[in-house]
Write an enzyme that holds these catalytic residues in place. Structure first.
Site, PDB file in Angstrom:
ATOM      1  N   THR A 166      -3.208  76.978 -48.597  1.00 47.67           N
ATOM      2  CA  THR A 166      -3.639  77.017 -50.064  1.00 47.67           C
ATOM      3  C   THR A 166      -3.683  78.579 -50.470  1.00 47.67           C
ATOM      4  OG1 THR A 166      -4.456  75.120 -50.231  1.00 47.67           O
ATOM      5  CG2 THR A 166      -5.301  76.632 -51.718  1.00 47.67           C
ATOM      6  N   GLY A 187      -7.533  67.598 -54.516  1.00 45.18           N
ATOM      7  CA  GLY A 187      -8.565  68.219 -53.641  1.00 45.18           C
ATOM      8  C   GLY A 187      -9.575  69.235 -54.787  1.00 45.18           C
ATOM      9  N   THR A 214     -11.119  77.552 -50.706  1.00 50.04           N
ATOM     10  CA  THR A 214      -9.929  76.997 -49.867  1.00 50.04           C
ATOM     11  C   THR A 214     -10.459  76.334 -48.348  1.00 50.04           C
ATOM     12  OG1 THR A 214      -8.173  77.382 -48.191  1.00 50.04           O
ATOM     13  CG2 THR A 214      -9.646  79.332 -48.555  1.00 50.04           C
ATOM     14  N   GLY A 215      -9.914  75.254 -48.386  1.00 55.73           N
ATOM     15  CA  GLY A 215     -10.593  74.512 -46.828  1.00 55.73           C
ATOM     16  C   GLY A 215     -10.439  73.063 -47.401  1.00 55.73           C
ATOM     17  N   GLY A 225     -10.850  70.041 -49.088  1.00 55.65           N
ATOM     18  CA  GLY A 225     -11.194  69.839 -50.535  1.00 55.65           C
ATOM     19  C   GLY A 225     -12.325  68.618 -50.633  1.00 55.65           C
TER      20      GLY A 225
HETATM   21  N1  ASP Z   1      -8.626  72.941 -50.674  1.00 58.80           N
HETATM   22  C1  ASP Z   1      -7.286  72.217 -50.599  1.00 58.80           C
HETATM   23  C2  ASP Z   1      -7.099  70.996 -50.711  1.00 58.80           C
HETATM   24  O1  ASP Z   1      -8.128  70.219 -50.188  1.00 58.80           O
HETATM   25  C3  ASP Z   1      -6.623  72.642 -49.156  1.00 58.80           C
HETATM   26  C4  ASP Z   1      -6.893  74.089 -48.696  1.00 58.80           C
HETATM   27  O2  ASP Z   1      -7.299  74.842 -49.207  1.00 58.80           O
HETATM   28  O3  ASP Z   1      -6.594  74.297 -47.689  1.00 58.80           O
HETATM   29  O4  ASP Z   1      -6.254  70.453 -51.435  1.00 58.80           O
END
Ligand code: ASP
Length: 299
Positions: free
Chosen positions: A168, A198, A219-220, A222
């Site tokens: 992301t 997310g 990020t991460g 969600g």
């Molecule tokens: N946070 C994003 C989601 O959950 C994915 C990501 O940031 O890697 O859609």
């Protein structure tokens, strides 16, 4: 006021052969955004421009090159917010839009905050944005991974991060007037259920900006980030003058402690100091402040 810009290309386990591509995508985004910030434009312009660069880069999971959902479609989420009037715009589960961050910006400029699905695409049309085809957004690498993951992905997708996915993109900027802006754009989780959204476009969860404190983009995972309202939590940690780096670290610790979540975030405070933290194996980032001689780019 000291202008600053920080961008990220996602917090996850970036395979060694993709690290350079992630770093150079962040560097290109930073350069684009920094040029805009340096020409006295509003922080929102810099954030939108930086994110468009990363959306157009097929190495990252946003816009072109996004991960595919369970049905083999690309569904995109994006959000943008400014910290003066707390204006925000977001879109989710949109298909056939090349730069969802610019659509989110159009929503910010409208009377609404959040528009989803096909109706967001119709809104794009009324706002003068063109549709693109699914094929223009799908890249060969993601199609191959989707085919490979489809059979055996159930357990991995529970974790929220497959071998791609996670990259992301996000940006946080403060301009010379002290205006803070934050944006996110993502294809979300690989093999996600159609319609799954997310944290990325959700105000308070994936992004938050308040000129009196600072801004944060997350990020991460969600599903974990949403439950601890991570971006607003991180910005609130800046109260009483806490250093921005400490706030970022504490927020990511809290994500782990409260919901066993994995992820990262980037921040600026109201004085133009930048911070970031992550508890994943890697997160690509790049930042520049007026008191730096040169940009910092790292993973
Ligand atoms: N946070 C994003 C989601 O959950 C994915 C990501 O940031 O890697 O859609």
């Amino acid at each position: 006021m000291k202008a600053s810009l920080i961008v990220h290309g996602g917090a996850w386990d970036i395979p060694p052969d993709l690290i350079e591509a992630h770093k150079s995508a962040c560097q290109a985004a930073l350069l684009e955004g920094w040029e805009i910030l340096s020409s006295e434009c509003h922080a929102l312009e810099a954030v939108e421009a930086a994110i468009r660069v990363m959306e157009d880069d097929p190495a990252l999971n946003a816009g072109t090159g996004s991960v595919l959902n369970a049905e083999g479609q690309i569904e995109l989420d994006a959000g943008i917010m400014e910290g003066g009037g707390l204006e925000a715009g977001a879109v989710a589960a949109v298909q056939n839009i090349r730069n969802p961050i610019s659509l989110a910006r159009k929503v910010l400029e409208s009377e609404y905050v959040f528009i989803v699905g096909e109706d967001a695409v119709l809104f794009a049309g009324t706002a003068g944005m063109e549709r693109c085809s699914r094929e223009e957004l799908v890249v060969e690498k993601e199609l191959r991974l989707w085919r490979a993951q489809r059979g055996a992905a159930a357990s991995r997708s529970q974790e929220g991060h497959g071998p791609t996915g996670g990259d992301t993109v996000g940006a946080v900027a403060i301009d010379h007037r002290g205006d803070i802006a934050v944006g996110n754009s993502t294809g979300g989780r690989p093999l996600k259920h159609p319609g799954r959204v997310g944290d990325s476009p959700l105000v308070g969860c994936g992004l938050y900006a308040d000129n009196t404190l600072g801004g944060a983009a997350c990020t991460g995972q969600g599903e974990a980030i949403i439950r601890v309202v991570l971006a607003k939590t991180a910005v609130d940690l800046l109260k009483r003058g806490r250093p921005v780096r400490e706030a970022a670290t504490l927020a990511v610790q809290l994500l782990r402690k409260k919901v066993n979540g994995r992820g990262g975030l980037i921040m600026v405070d109201r004085n133009g100091n930048v911070g970031y933290s992550f508890n994943t194996p890697a997160m690509a980032y790049a930042y520049m402040s007026e008191d730096q001689d040169e940009a910092v780019i790292g993973v």
